[in-house]
Design a protein around this motif. Structure first.
Motif: not given
Length: 333
Positions: A311-333
């Motif tokens: 098939r003749e399909l146009a080139p494409e750039v696909r970027l998956l969006q980041p998914l952040l999961t908080d596991r408690g290793s960052t604290a409020v200063r």
């Protein structure tokens, strides 16, 4: 597993006759063809990729270009490879793994010799010298990575620039004013590897926007290298309170060394990383992370090349969006 020899014996014909029925390369009488087809069904024979290729004039192979370097994290690389192989098999395709340094001409060689019908390229550099060649390949090509000059090419990757911004922003939102990026080994940056450069750009762009004190530290694998890197990161003059780690191979040694120095995560130092979810969740200290969706990216890469076959399909750039999961290793200063 049923073989072509068993099919030939069951149908009362030669193995070459079975091959001709499968390939359609020679005229076979309808009666003989019917006997062979009935034997195939009765025995549950599944032609291999080579036999199917004869009938379709395709190799039914995807070429996977993945040069291996000593500084790469092989377990992560193999997640991509395994996913690509598994999804290719779903389409009755095999994978030709090209692990040597593949310079200009490699993709043309593979396609010209009918070794593969399509190409997936990993280890993409920002200024990748293979780009002109890949544009000219007469077959579907998908890059797992995004070179700076990607016009005319289909590319797929995690949005590493956004990931770098999100991790820096995550720490800034918790009040951290001095943070550090512990990045990939020096050769990764020296080669201009696309994902590392894009994450670095996102990190530096966000820290500049937020007015944060930020330092960047390329870190080789190995406990001694990690210890030396931390000496620099945690120098009293820096006042570092948060780490962004983009180097899966150093996560275990890093946490061990912080413990040896009696530094608590997140009490004394907040840590966020980019790595597969199962890695982040099973470390001695589960880490807040952005996932590397290796399995998903590998599967999508195969679907992209399959969609382009014939098939003749146009080139494409696909970027998956980041998914952040908080596991408690960052604290409020």
């Amino acid at each position: 597993m049923i073989t072509i020899k068993e099919v030939a014996h069951h149908a009362g014909v030669s193995m070459s006759t079975v091959s001709y029925v499968l390939s359609g390369k020679r005229s076979i009488s309808e009666e003989t063809k019917r006997r062979v087809e009935q034997s195939i069904v009765a025995l549950g024979y599944h032609p291999n990729a080579g036999a199917r290729a004869l009938a379709s004039n395709r190799a039914r192979v995807v070429g996977l270009v993945v040069p291996l370097h000593s500084d790469q994290n092989l377990p992560i690389i193999m997640r991509f490879v395994s996913s690509i192989v598994a999804r290719a098999r779903d389409h009755d395709y095999d994978v030709l793994l090209l692990t040597k340094e593949a310079g200009p001409g490699e993709a043309h060689r593979v396609i010209a010799r009918s070794m593969a019908d399509a190409i997936v390229v990993m280890d993409v550099e920002s200024a990748d010298p293979r780009v002109p060649e890949l544009r000219a390949v007469d077959a579907p090509v998908v890059l797992l990575g995004v070179p700076d000059d990607h016009e005319g090419l289909s590319c797929l990757d995690l949005d590493f620039t956004t990931a770098g911004r999100q991790m820096a922003s995550h720490l800034a939102d918790r009040g951290h004013r001095s943070i550090a990026l512990i990045g990939s080994p020096p050769p990764v940056y020296e080669r201009g590897t696309s994902f590392a450069a894009r994450l670095l750009a996102g990190f530096q762009g966000e820290t500049a926007k937020r007015g944060l004190l930020a330092s960047v530290h390329s870190c080789a694998a190995g406990y001694d290298a990690v210890s030396k890197c931390l000496d620099d990161v945690l120098h009293p003059d820096r006042g570092t309170t948060g780490l962004v780690v983009h180097n899966e191979a150093v996560l275990g040694p890093l946490l061990l060394e912080l413990r040896r120095r009696s530094l608590d995560v997140p009490g004394d130092l907040s840590v966020i990383t980019l790595c597969p979810d199962d890695v982040a969740a099973t470390l001695p200290v589960p880490l807040t992370s952005i996932a590397v969706p290796a399995e998903e990216l590998g599967a999508i890469a195969v679907e992209m090349v399959m969609a382009r076959l014939g098939r003749e399909l146009a080139p494409e750039v696909r970027l998956l969006q980041p998914l952040l999961t908080d596991r408690g290793s960052t604290a409020v200063r």
